[in-house]
Motif scaffolding. Structure first.
Motif, PDB file in Angstrom:
ATOM      1  N   GLY A  76      -2.603 -26.907  26.751  1.00 16.16           N
ATOM      2  CA  GLY A  76      -2.591 -28.234  26.134  1.00 16.16           C
ATOM      3  C   GLY A  76      -1.564 -28.359  25.025  1.00 16.16           C
ATOM      4  O   GLY A  76      -0.823 -29.353  24.948  1.00 16.16           O
ATOM      5  N   LEU A  77      -1.502 -27.355  24.160  1.00 14.62           N
ATOM      6  CA  LEU A  77      -0.558 -27.394  23.042  1.00 14.62           C
ATOM      7  C   LEU A  77       0.892 -27.320  23.507  1.00 14.62           C
ATOM      8  O   LEU A  77       1.771 -27.966  22.925  1.00 14.62           O
ATOM      9  N   LEU A  78       1.156 -26.533  24.542  1.00 11.50           N
ATOM     10  CA  LEU A  78       2.531 -26.390  25.015  1.00 11.50           C
ATOM     11  C   LEU A  78       2.991 -27.597  25.839  1.00 11.50           C
ATOM     12  O   LEU A  78       4.189 -27.868  25.927  1.00 11.50           O
ATOM     13  N   ILE A  79       2.059 -28.327  26.419  1.00  7.93           N
ATOM     14  CA  ILE A  79       2.402 -29.540  27.162  1.00  7.93           C
ATOM     15  C   ILE A  79       2.479 -30.749  26.225  1.00  7.93           C
ATOM     16  O   ILE A  79       3.168 -31.728  26.507  1.00  7.93           O
ATOM     17  N   ALA A  80       1.806 -30.693  25.090  1.00 13.21           N
ATOM     18  CA  ALA A  80       1.733 -31.826  24.162  1.00 13.21           C
ATOM     19  C   ALA A  80       3.097 -32.413  23.773  1.00 13.21           C
ATOM     20  O   ALA A  80       3.234 -33.641  23.752  1.00 13.21           O
ATOM     21  N   PRO A  81       4.112 -31.594  23.462  1.00  9.57           N
ATOM     22  CA  PRO A  81       5.398 -32.210  23.091  1.00  9.57           C
ATOM     23  C   PRO A  81       5.984 -33.091  24.191  1.00  9.57           C
ATOM     24  O   PRO A  81       6.485 -34.178  23.903  1.00  9.57           O
ATOM     25  N   ALA A  82       5.901 -32.656  25.429  1.00 10.06           N
ATOM     26  CA  ALA A  82       6.431 -33.477  26.526  1.00 10.06           C
ATOM     27  C   ALA A  82       5.601 -34.746  26.700  1.00 10.06           C
ATOM     28  O   ALA A  82       6.143 -35.837  26.914  1.00 10.06           O
ATOM     29  N   ALA A  83       4.283 -34.619  26.589  1.00  7.83           N
ATOM     30  CA  ALA A  83       3.413 -35.783  26.720  1.00  7.83           C
ATOM     31  C   ALA A  83       3.669 -36.779  25.592  1.00  7.83           C
ATOM     32  O   ALA A  83       3.777 -37.992  25.834  1.00  7.83           O
ATOM     33  N   GLN A  84       3.778 -36.286  24.364  1.00  2.91           N
ATOM     34  CA  GLN A  84       4.038 -37.183  23.239  1.00  2.91           C
ATOM     35  C   GLN A  84       5.410 -37.830  23.355  1.00  2.91           C
ATOM     36  O   GLN A  84       5.577 -39.015  23.051  1.00  2.91           O
ATOM     37  N   HIS A  85       6.374 -37.045  23.790  1.00  2.88           N
ATOM     38  CA  HIS A  85       7.722 -37.589  23.971  1.00  2.88           C
ATOM     39  C   HIS A  85       7.694 -38.745  24.957  1.00  2.88           C
ATOM     40  O   HIS A  85       8.310 -39.784  24.733  1.00  2.88           O
ATOM     41  N   ARG A  86       6.963 -38.577  26.025  1.00  5.67           N
ATOM     42  CA  ARG A  86       6.892 -39.631  27.040  1.00  5.67           C
ATOM     43  C   ARG A  86       6.169 -40.860  26.502  1.00  5.67           C
ATOM     44  O   ARG A  86       6.607 -41.991  26.678  1.00  5.67           O
ATOM     45  N   VAL A  87       5.047 -40.675  25.821  1.00  3.78           N
ATOM     46  CA  VAL A  87       4.277 -41.806  25.294  1.00  3.78           C
ATOM     47  C   VAL A  87       5.040 -42.529  24.184  1.00  3.78           C
ATOM     48  O   VAL A  87       5.004 -43.754  24.087  1.00  3.78           O
ATOM     49  N   LEU A  88       5.754 -41.766  23.355  1.00  2.87           N
ATOM     50  CA  LEU A  88       6.465 -42.346  22.211  1.00  2.87           C
ATOM     51  C   LEU A  88       7.931 -42.666  22.505  1.00  2.87           C
ATOM     52  O   LEU A  88       8.699 -42.943  21.577  1.00  2.87           O
ATOM     53  N   PHE A  89       8.309 -42.644  23.770  1.00  2.00           N
ATOM     54  CA  PHE A  89       9.684 -42.924  24.180  1.00  2.00           C
ATOM     55  C   PHE A  89      10.142 -44.257  23.588  1.00  2.00           C
ATOM     56  O   PHE A  89       9.425 -45.247  23.633  1.00  2.00           O
ATOM     57  N   THR A 106       4.524 -23.874  18.215  1.00  2.00           N
ATOM     58  CA  THR A 106       4.244 -22.643  17.481  1.00  2.00           C
ATOM     59  C   THR A 106       2.780 -22.253  17.623  1.00  2.00           C
ATOM     60  O   THR A 106       2.454 -21.093  17.907  1.00  2.00           O
ATOM     61  N   LEU A 107       1.889 -23.216  17.448  1.00  2.00           N
ATOM     62  CA  LEU A 107       0.466 -22.944  17.607  1.00  2.00           C
ATOM     63  C   LEU A 107       0.143 -22.583  19.063  1.00  2.00           C
ATOM     64  O   LEU A 107      -0.643 -21.665  19.325  1.00  2.00           O
ATOM     65  N   GLY A 108       0.774 -23.272  20.005  1.00  2.00           N
ATOM     66  CA  GLY A 108       0.564 -22.970  21.423  1.00  2.00           C
ATOM     67  C   GLY A 108       0.976 -21.551  21.776  1.00  2.00           C
ATOM     68  O   GLY A 108       0.276 -20.854  22.518  1.00  2.00           O
TER      69      GLY A 108
END
Length: 166
Positions: A76-89, A106-108
Motif C-alpha cells: 500500500g505504501l509503495l503504491i500510494a505515490p502513483a495513486a496520489q499522483h493520478r488522483v492529484l494530476f 521510505t516508510l514502505g
C-alpha cells in the motif's frame, strides 16, 4: 523554456523542473521495489491454503501474520505515490506530493524490510530450526540495514561535508 543544462548537472534546473524530475525518479524507483513486494504478498496469500499450513506452530503463525501484514502495508505504501499522483494530476501541488511520496516510499521500504526479515524467519524456522531462523533473519536484517540505510546515510553525510551548500 528549459534552462541550459550540462550532462549530469542539475544546478541549472528551475524549481519546477527539479520537482518534476525528482517525482519521476521516485516513481521509477518504486517500479523496482513493487514487483518484489507484490510477489512476496502473493506468496503469503497462498500459504494458508497449502497442506502444511495447518501444521504451523503458534510462533510460526504469529510470524506469518506479521509478515502478511507487513507485506500488505508495504504494498500500500509503495503504491500510494502513483495513486496520489493520478488522483492529484494537474492540481499544481507537485512539491507537496513529492514530500508525501518520499515519506510513503521510505516508510514502505522500511516495512518491506520487516516483511523480508519476517519471511526469512518463518521459512527458515519451518524448513530448518528456530535457532538458525533467528540467526539468518538477523543477518538478513543487518544486511538490509547496512545497504538500505547505513551506506546511503554515510554517503549523504560525506557529500554534505564535501559541499556544505547542500
Amino acid at each position: 523554456m528549459r534552462s541550459p543544462q550540462r550532462s549530469g548537472d542539475s544546478s541549472y534546473e528551475s524549481r519546477k523542473e527539479r520537482i518534476d524530475r525528482e517525482l519521476m525518479e521516485l516513481l521509477n524507483e518504486l517500479r523496482v521495489a513493487l514487483p518484489g513486494v507484490q510477489f512476496l504478498f502473493a506468496f503469503l496469500l497462498v500459504v494458508p491454503f497449502q497442506q502444511r499450513g495447518a501444521e504451523l506452530t503458534d510462533f510460526q503463525r504469529d510470524v506469518y501474520f506479521v509478515t502478511l501484514l507487513a507485506a500488505a502495508v508495504a504494498t500500500g505504501l509503495l503504491i500510494a505515490p502513483a495513486a496520489q499522483h493520478r488522483v492529484l494530476f494537474r492540481q499544481q501541488d507537485k512539491e507537496a506530493l513529492l514530500r508525501r511520496s518520499n515519506r510513503s516510499a521510505t516508510l514502505g521500504l522500511t516495512v518491506l524490510a520487516v516483511a523480508i526479515v519476517s519471511a526469512v524467519l518463518l521459512v527458515t524456522d519451518v524448513v530448518f530450526d528456530l535457532t538458525l531462523a533467528w540467526f539468518t533473519a538477523a543477518v538478513v536484517g543487518a544486511l538490509l540495514a547496512w545497504w538500505w540505510l547505513a551506506v546511503p546515510f554515510w554517503k549523504r553525510a560525506r557529500n554534505e561535508q564535501d559541499d556544505p551548500e547542500h
